[in-house]
Structure formats: structure tokens, C-alpha cells
Design an enzyme around this catalytic site. Structure first.
Site, PDB file in Angstrom:
ATOM      1  N   GLU A 105       2.238   7.925   1.315  1.00  0.00           N
ATOM      2  CA  GLU A 105       3.617   7.677   1.774  1.00  0.00           C
ATOM      3  C   GLU A 105       4.609   7.904   0.636  1.00  0.00           C
ATOM      4  OE1 GLU A 105       2.483   3.785   3.393  1.00  0.00           O
ATOM      5  OE2 GLU A 105       3.329   4.443   5.303  1.00  0.00           O
ATOM      6  N   GLU A 125      -4.888   2.689   6.762  1.00  0.00           N
ATOM      7  CA  GLU A 125      -4.494   1.310   7.115  1.00  0.00           C
ATOM      8  C   GLU A 125      -5.191   0.789   8.366  1.00  0.00           C
ATOM      9  OE1 GLU A 125      -2.583   3.676   6.046  1.00  0.00           O
ATOM     10  OE2 GLU A 125      -1.282   2.871   4.477  1.00  0.00           O
TER      11      GLU A 125
END
Ligand SMILES: NC(=O)c1ccc[n+]([C@@H]2O[C@H](COP(=O)([O-])OP(=O)(O)OC[C@H]3O[C@@H](n4cnc5c(N)ncnc54)[C@H](O)[C@@H]3O)[C@@H](O)[C@H]2O)c1
Length: 697
Positions: A105, A125
Site C-alpha cells: 500500500e 490481510e
């Protein structure tokens, strides 16, 4: 500061430096922002490179910060990414080795990305029950397209950088480079020094015709595959939002979904298991730098059910194995089964033929102990009989070279006693594999009273090499897993006496999430194993109450699948468990003999009595120092006993229920005259934690 700053001519380089994987902890985030400020303030600097020191670009969030205020302290990751994206000077991410979760990210917040070939790229995640929480669900579809991005986000699996760079139309990587990644990124940054406007991922449009139909399809498939896990479907929702909503609104939804998932018991369980798995190898009095012994060759005593499976682990890891038996036929049979196992894998396309040949090529067999003497580790898996073990270990003591590790795969015998048969008890250790040993992930490493620290460190390291979840257990009857399962089985037996059927108990436990209920498990493992153990144990301890139904079953010759009948009936060649009239009659007669009138028992009671039986014994095991920590017990149950991952193991389940409530339930069970009052006496550790309002973790 966990990020370094340097200026190379007209390019500033910010290097994340937070070993082992440059987790994006508070200091690292601060370091990035400080570096950015310096670079922007320096008129000489025309462009900026962001990279990671050592063996990762960044592995993502710093798990050491999980749950602490530091994890969200400003600058939080969202703020760092926003700062990078808003930079008036071009920023190039130099991605290498690993860019995962928050690390990826972060790279997506940069204007350009160059990557070393072979870098592992992932948004994992979902594996801890979450969705990416720093823009991953909104930015990845913008650079990789909806389908590739969704696949990566829903699976959490890593993809190699060069594979992604090959996708038509991708905007994730501007360049794949060989050689020094930072040099290449600096050169690339220099090229882009004057490029304007700067490309910004969040400004890209997600073009996706037929989005509705696609996401409907995705929801159906993902939903069917992720029963009990809420995160994967939320991944679909978040990625779908990237096609429908403005970037800012998509980010808002991502945040809402992320925060809601954080509070789910499933995510709590998965995060617990993630940390627990990494904790198992930490042994307080055996530091990580304890020297280890080299294991280049393994000897295996016994080529039975366990011996063959255990040997396969080492062959798979490229370690030669020499296997000893008493008779040539036993060797031939054992090797034949191993070969069949490998051939089945080749048939399924899981193994290449040349790999099979390579692995079998590492195996040799013998009938003479003399051929074992140069092995670095010998593992015994002969009959479970102390006299046989004594004879084997006395011989090993005579023949094995000094420094060789002598391991036993015993499941129930006293390892300290086995060690005492040798003149080198410090070299003796237990390696308790689970059946089938080539498949099951769990390895209980049994630390004897005299086991040397370097022997323990070596075996723990070896466990990792053969890809096992390795948990240390002290010496106790049944070690961690089987000592607990005995209490679980006792409760299952009482439930039959009080009115439940085997199928009702199994169904309730399977609905709870166990891979198999206790009675189906018994039929698979062989009911005679427990029978044999009970005869030994309960003769020694006649005051222990247990239901005789399991003994009566064995007296009927119903040992399980291997005899075609156990708690259930079986049709030859099939594994379906069919409820058995003979078993129902046996249970009913036994009930009548005890003068018990059957009552209706709810699924909740079944689950609680069985799981809390594990918890109470687990608490004793921690208290006695047999397990180093409660989370080790959870790993034993997750890796070895089919306990549902989304519940995080029995101890975590109890923590989530609240230990006070667990103890309250136990008091209720103790009041049942047909149950065992002593059984439900809370373990001292459990009672203490419950009274103090604390949890195991
Ligand atoms: N079967 C399981 O599920 C399981 C799981 C964990 C641990 N264990 C333990 O593993 C050990 C072996 O169990 P198993 O199920 O493989 O038994 P098994 O009967 O399938 O195999 C034992 C093998 O050892 C050989 N053997 C016996 N005495 C020997 C000797 N003196 N020298 C050389 N070989 C000898 C036998 O010929 C036989 O092939 C036992 O200690 C058992 O408690 C079994």
C-alpha cells in the site's frame, strides 16, 4: 528513527530500516515522513526513492504493535501514504524481496514503482481476518484491473513481481530490474525528475464493464469457499466499491469494513493464531543464538505407519534417510507404502516424477545398526512398549557417533525413562509426529529433564525445515495434545450415558467447526488404541471415572474403520459413517444397567462440555510448565487436532468467551450428578485468572 536518509546527487533515498521485515511501526512511519520533509526542503533534491533495508521492501504492519495505541498513532499509515502521494517531487518505490500488506500500500502511494525480479507481492490481510486497510482495496484494482486485484486480495497469496509486470495494461510496475535495485531506482528517478503531471494511482479510473454480474459471481464463489470467515466477502465488497464510488468514498467504505472486521471473533482468532504460530519457537531459556548441531543424515528405526511417514518429511527436505527394521519384509512393505504415497502425489500433479525419483533416491534401508552410526539424528518409531524401546535405545547408545541426537516418537511413554537407558540422556529428545506423519503439520517436541539446550534448538530448527508447526512439551502422560484429548473423550463418554448419541455429539462438534467429531475421530484412529491406553492408565488410577461405553464397543470387536465397524457402520471401500443399531442398543443397555433415564441434550451443552474439558486440562498443563504458554496449546489443537482456525484454538476460544463465564459453566456442569464433580474443579490457573478478570493471553 527506523528509516535512513541519504542524498545521492540530486536524488534522496529513504530506506526503511526496521528488522526483520521493515514493519511499518510508529518509528518507521515517522522516519519516512521526516525523510520526505528533508527531501522536499532540499532544493538540490529533484526526486525521491523509497526502499527497504535488508531482506524486505516492507512486510507491512509491525505485528509487535498489534492492538497497541502506537499502531494508529499519527502519522498512521494512511497519513504517510497521503503525504507521499501529495509530494510535488516524484517518488519512486524501489520494491524488492517482499512487499506485503501495508508495504504494498505504501508503494502504491508512490508515483512510480520499480521492482526487482522475484519480489513477492501480496495483500495478505485476509489471512488475519481483515481487508487491506490503507487503500489497498481501492488502489490495487486501479493498477492491476479488478479481477487480478480481487484474486490477490481475496486469497492473500503472494505473486512474483515479474508475473504481475507481464499483465497487459498493468500500471503496478514501471520497470522490472535485474541487479542493484536502489541504483536502478535512483537512475529511474533522475529520468522522471521533470515529468509532470505526476502519476497518482488514486486518480486513475477503474474501467470495468459488467461489474455487477462479475461481482455477483465473485460473491457466490467466495461465499461458498469462505464459510465461517467473514473477511473474504468484505474484500469483494471493498473492491466492488472501487468500481462504483469516488476514490475518497471507496476509502471510507474500506475503513468501515476494516474496523468492523477488527472486532469480529474470527479476526481476533486468526490474529491470535498468527502471533501464536510465531511464538512457539521462542524458548525463554534457549535463546535464538543457541548453537545447533548439523543434521545432514537421519536414521529411522521402524518402517511402520509412523516410520515411513516421518522419513518422507526428511526426504522431501532433501535430507538422506537410512531406515532400519527387524526383517526385510517389513522394510519392503514400508518402502512400498512410501512409494505409493509419492506416486499418488504424482498422479494428482502435486509432484513431478523426477522429484519422486530424487526423493526415493535419498532413502536407503538396512537390517544392521552398524549402518546407522554416522547419522546425525536417529528417530525411533518401533512398537509402543517400554521393553522394546529399552532394547533399541541401549543399542543406539552403543552404535551412534558421539553428538548424534537420539529421538523417540513415543506417544505415551516416559521420555525421561527412555533417556535413562542411555549414557547420554542429554542427547535424547521426543519428536512426537502425528499420523499421517507426512501430512499432519504438528510436531510436539518433547523436552526431557536432561535434554541439552542445543539438542532442543536443533530439533526446533529442523522442525521448521521440514515445515512443521513445532511446539515444545514437557514430559507428561500424552504430552500436550493427547493428555487434553483424554478429558475431551471422557466428557464425550458421559454425554452418551446421559442420553446423547454418537452422531449427535459428532454433529454438534462438526457444526462448531471441528474437522471431525470425537466418535468419527475414534473410528479413524482406531478405538483399540484408547482401549489399550485406558487399560494401563485406569488400572493404575482406579478412582478416575469414565464411561465404559468405549470399552464395551471394543469388546464387540468394533475398532473403527479398519475393522469395518466402530461407533458407526462402514461399507467396504467407503469412509461414510453410518449410524449403527448395534451401537445404539449397546449404549441403551449400558444406560439401563446404570439406571439412567436418557435426557435431551442441547448442542451448546455438548460443545461447551467438550471444549471446556480441553481448556481446563490445558490450564493445568500451562500451570505445570508442561506447555510454555497457553497459545502453544492453541497451536497444538489447530495444527494437530482439527480445531477450527476461526476459533483460534481452545484457550483462545475460552478467552473470547471470558474466563469468568467459562468457570460459571463449569460450576453448572459440576452440579450434574451424572457428570464428574472432580472433573469440573477449575484448574488453579483458570480459577485465578477468572477471579482477576484476566485471560490466558
Ligand atoms: N500410529 C499413530 O497414530 C502414532 C502417532 C504418534 C506416535 N506413534 C508412536 O510411534 C511408534 C510407532 O507406531 P506405529 O503406529 O508406526 O507402529 P507400527 O506397528 O505401524 O510400526 C512399528 C514398526 O516398528 C518395527 N519394529 C518393532 N520393533 C523393532 C525393533 N526392535 N527394531 C526395529 N524395528 C522394530 C515393526 O516391525 C513395525 O514395522 C509408537 O511408539 C507409537 O506410539 C504412533
Amino acid at each position: 528513527m527506523s528509516a535512513n536518509f541519504e542524498v545521492r546527487g540530486d536524488v534522496a533515498v529513504i530506506t526503511l530500516d526496521n528488522p526483520p521485515v521493515n514493519g511499518l511501526g510508529y518509528e518507521t512511519r515517522r522516519g519516512i515522513v521526516d525523510g520526505l520533509d528533508k527531501a522536499l526542503a532540499d532544493a538540490k533534491v529533484k526526486a525521491i526513492v523509497v526502499t527497504g533495508a535488508g531482506k524486505a521492501f516492507s512486510g507491512g504492519a509491525d505485528i509487535r504493535e498489534f492492538g497497541s495505541p502506537k499502531a494508529i498513532a499519527e502519522p498512521n499509515l494512511l497519513s504517510v501514504i497521503a503525504a507521499l502521494e501529495a509530494s510535488p517531487k516524484p517518488i519512486v518505490a524501489a520494491v524488492h524481496s517482499v512487499a506485503m500488506g501495508g508495504g504494498l500500500e505504501l508503494a502504491l502511494g508512490c508515483h512510480y514503482r520499480v521492482a526487482a525480479a522475484g519480489a513477492q507481492i501480496a495483500l495478505p490481510e485476509v489471512k488475519i481476518g481483515l481487508i487491506p486497510g490503507a487503500g489497498g482495496t481501492q488502489r490495487l484494482p486501479r493498477v492491476l484491473g479488478v479481477e487480478t486485484a480481487l484474486n490477490m486480495i481475496v486469497s492473500g497469496e503472494p505473486v512474483k513481481s515479474e508475473m504481475l509486470a507481464k499483465l497487459p495494461g498493468q500500471k503496478l510496475f514501471d520497470k522490472i530490474v535485474e541487479g542493484d535495485i536502489v541504483d536502478a531506482a535512483v537512475a529511474f528517478a533522475r529520468e522522471k525528475a521533470d515529468a509532470r503531471p505526476l502519476p497518482i494511482v488514486s486518480k486513475l479510473k477503474v474501467e470495468y464493464p459488467n461489474a455487477d454480474a462479475y461481482f455477483q459471481f465473485a460473491r457466490n464463489t467466495v461465499g461458498a469457499m469462505s464459510r465461517n470467515f467473514p473477511a473474504p466477502l468484505k474484500c469483494v465488497d471493498a473492491v466492488a466499491a472501487s468500481t462504483k464510488l469516488k476514490f475518497e468514498d471507496g476509502m471510507k467504505l474500506e475503513r468501515e469494513l476494516f474496523m468492523a472486521l477488527m472486532l469480529t471473533p474470527e479476526s481476533k482468532a486468526l490474529r491470535h493464531a498468527f502471533v501464536a504460530e510465531r511464538a512457539t519457537t521462542k524458548i525463554p531459556d534457549v535463546p535464538a543464538d543457541t548453537p545447533t548441531r548439523a543434521i545432514k543424515k537421519v536414521a529411522m528405526i521402524g518402517a511402520g505407519t509412523m516410520g515411513g511417514g516421518i522419513a518422507m518429511n526428511f526426504l522431501n527436505a532433501g535430507i538422506p534417510v537410512v531406515m532400519l527394521e527387524m526383517k526385510q519384509e517389513a522394510l519392503d512393505k514400508g518402502v512400498g507404502i512410501m512409494r505409493k504415497n509419492y506416486e499418488a502425489q504424482v498422479k494428482k500433479g502435486k509432484l513431478k516424477q523426477d522429484k519422486l525419483d530424487e526423493r526415493i533416491g535419498l532413502l536407503s534401508t538396512t537390517l544392521k545398526y552398524d549402518d546407522l552410526k554416522d547419522a546425525d539424528l536417529v528417530i525411533e518409531a518401533v512398537f509402543e512398549d517400554m521393553a522394546v524401546k529399552e532394547q533399541v535405545f541401549k543399542t543406539l547408545d552403543e552404535v551412534m557417533k558421539p553428538g548424534a541426537i537420539l529421538a523417540s516418537n513415543t506417544s505415551t511413554l516416559d521420555l525421561d525413562k527412555i533417556a535413562s537407558f542411555t549414557k547420554r540422556p542429554e542427547d535424547v529428545i521426543g519428536m512426537h509426529f502425528f499420523s499421517p506423519a507426512n501430512v499432519m503439520k504438528l510436531l510436539e517436541v518433547v523436552r526431557g529433564k536432561k535434554t541439552a539446550k542445543d539438542v532442543l534448538a536443533t530439533v526446533m530448527q529442523l522442525g521448521k525445515k521440514i515445515k512443521k508447526t513445532t511446539v515444545v512439551s514437557g514430559v507428561t502422560d500424552g504430552f500436550i495434545g493427547n493428555r487434553m484429548i483424554e478429558q475431551y473423550s471422557r466428557q464425550a463418554g458421559f454425554l452418551l450415558e446421559e442420553g446423547a448419541t454418537p452422531q449427535q455429539v459428532d454433529k454438534a462438534m462438526e457444526k462448531f467447526g471441528m474437522a471431525m467429531g470425537p466418535f468419527r475421530m475414534g473410528d479413524l484412529a482406531g478405538n483399540d488404541v484408547g482401549w489399550y491406553i485406558r487399560k494401563r492408565r485406569y488400572i493404575e488410577k482406579p478412582d478416575i471415572r469414565y464411561s465404559k461405553t468405549a470399552d464395551l464397543l471394543c469388546e464387540m470387536g468394533r475398532f473403527g474403520q479398519k475393522t469395518g465397524a466402530g461407533w458407526y457402520d462402514y461399507v467396504a471401500g467407503k469412509r461414510d459413517a453410518i449410524p449403527s443399531k448395534a451401537v445404539t442398543d449397546m449404549i441403551e443397555k449400558h444406560r439401563a444397567d446404570l439406571g439412567i433415564t436418557a435426557r435431551k441434550i442441547g448442542d451448546d451443552e455438548i460443545v461447551q462440555r467438550l471444549v471446556y474439558a480441553l481448556v481446563n486440562e490445558g490450564a493445568k498443563i500451562v500451570d505445570e510448565g508442561i506447555a510454555m504458554r497457553a497459545s502453544d496449546i492453541d497451536m497444538v489443537y489447530l495444527a494437530g487436532y482439527g480445531f477450527p482456525l476461526f476459533r483460534g484454538g481452545p484457550m483462545n476460544y475460552a478467552d473470547q468467551k471470558g474466563l469468568f463465564n467459562v468457570v460459571q459453566s463449569m460450576k453448572r456442569f459440576a452440579a450434574n450428578p451424572l457428570d464428574d464433580q472432580k472433573f469440573w474443579q477449575p484448574a488453579p490457573l483458570l480459577a485465578k485468572l477468572a477471579a482477576e478478570g484476566k485471560s490466558f493471553s
